[in-house]
Design an enzyme around this catalytic site. Sequence first.
Site, PDB file in Angstrom:
ATOM      1  N   GLU A 246       0.843  -1.196   0.000  1.00  0.00           N
ATOM      2  CA  GLU A 246       0.000   0.000   0.000  1.00  0.00           C
ATOM      3  C   GLU A 246       0.874   1.240   0.000  1.00  0.00           C
ATOM      4  O   GLU A 246       1.894   1.295   0.687  1.00  0.00           O
ATOM      5  CB  GLU A 246      -0.918   0.032   1.230  1.00  0.00           C
ATOM      6  CG  GLU A 246      -2.032  -0.980   1.168  1.00  0.00           C
ATOM      7  CD  GLU A 246      -3.138  -0.739   2.185  1.00  0.00           C
ATOM      8  OE1 GLU A 246      -3.113   0.275   2.908  1.00  0.00           O
ATOM      9  OE2 GLU A 246      -4.046  -1.591   2.254  1.00  0.00           O
TER      10      GLU A 246
ATOM     11  N   HIS B  56      -4.557   6.370   0.051  1.00  0.00           N
ATOM     12  CA  HIS B  56      -3.776   5.144   0.073  1.00  0.00           C
ATOM     13  C   HIS B  56      -4.294   4.206  -1.006  1.00  0.00           C
ATOM     14  O   HIS B  56      -5.320   4.464  -1.635  1.00  0.00           O
ATOM     15  CB  HIS B  56      -3.772   4.486   1.457  1.00  0.00           C
ATOM     16  CG  HIS B  56      -5.043   3.830   1.883  1.00  0.00           C
ATOM     17  ND1 HIS B  56      -6.130   4.528   2.368  1.00  0.00           N
ATOM     18  CD2 HIS B  56      -5.391   2.517   1.912  1.00  0.00           C
ATOM     19  CE1 HIS B  56      -7.094   3.666   2.677  1.00  0.00           C
ATOM     20  NE2 HIS B  56      -6.667   2.445   2.410  1.00  0.00           N
TER      21      HIS B  56
ATOM     22  N   HIS C 181      -5.153   0.123  -2.418  1.00  0.00           N
ATOM     23  CA  HIS C 181      -5.555  -1.231  -2.051  1.00  0.00           C
ATOM     24  C   HIS C 181      -5.040  -2.172  -3.134  1.00  0.00           C
ATOM     25  O   HIS C 181      -5.688  -2.325  -4.178  1.00  0.00           O
ATOM     26  CB  HIS C 181      -7.074  -1.343  -1.936  1.00  0.00           C
ATOM     27  CG  HIS C 181      -7.628  -0.902  -0.634  1.00  0.00           C
ATOM     28  ND1 HIS C 181      -8.972  -0.966  -0.355  1.00  0.00           N
ATOM     29  CD2 HIS C 181      -7.048  -0.393   0.479  1.00  0.00           C
ATOM     30  CE1 HIS C 181      -9.181  -0.516   0.869  1.00  0.00           C
ATOM     31  NE2 HIS C 181      -8.027  -0.150   1.389  1.00  0.00           N
TER      32      HIS C 181
ATOM     33  N   ASP D  87      -9.552   0.507   7.788  1.00  0.00           N
ATOM     34  CA  ASP D  87      -9.539   1.912   7.346  1.00  0.00           C
ATOM     35  C   ASP D  87     -10.488   2.737   8.207  1.00  0.00           C
ATOM     36  O   ASP D  87     -10.149   3.835   8.652  1.00  0.00           O
ATOM     37  CB  ASP D  87      -9.959   2.040   5.877  1.00  0.00           C
ATOM     38  CG  ASP D  87      -8.966   1.422   4.918  1.00  0.00           C
ATOM     39  OD1 ASP D  87      -7.763   1.356   5.251  1.00  0.00           O
ATOM     40  OD2 ASP D  87      -9.398   1.008   3.823  1.00  0.00           O
TER      41      ASP D  87
END
Length: 143
Positions: free
Chosen positions: A23, A83, A85, A96
Amino acid sequence: MLKITRQHYDSLRQHGEETYPHECCGVLLGQIDDDTRIVTTIARAGNTRTDSAHNRYNIDPKELIKIQSDGRKRGEDIIGFYHSHPDHPARWSQTDFAEAHWYGCSYVITSVEKGRAVLTNSFALEGSDENDKKLVDEKIEVA
């Protein structure tokens, strides 16, 4: 709504491709105008998670403070985070949600499948404390 330039949008997606299969993470800086968060700068951050970087991220608090301080010098505030995935949908996970604490900010997630960014979604963190917080789908306007 989240307003972001094509350059910044492409850059955060590219960041996810570069760090795949781990990530990526970073900070969105800018201003808030009514209910619209306007991104003027993105700051890449290092993912300090070494135990499960493929499905978790963490930004070092010292790095976050520096990003915030540098932004304030330019007249910018932290308005969100992003971010990736890797090989998972561009939807927030329970982790999250549990780790989201910046109310009024956007949380942008890019799904990176086999090294390619495929979908980017944004979610606004609403509420006033842990008891009533929620992540709500947020429109992204790429200019």
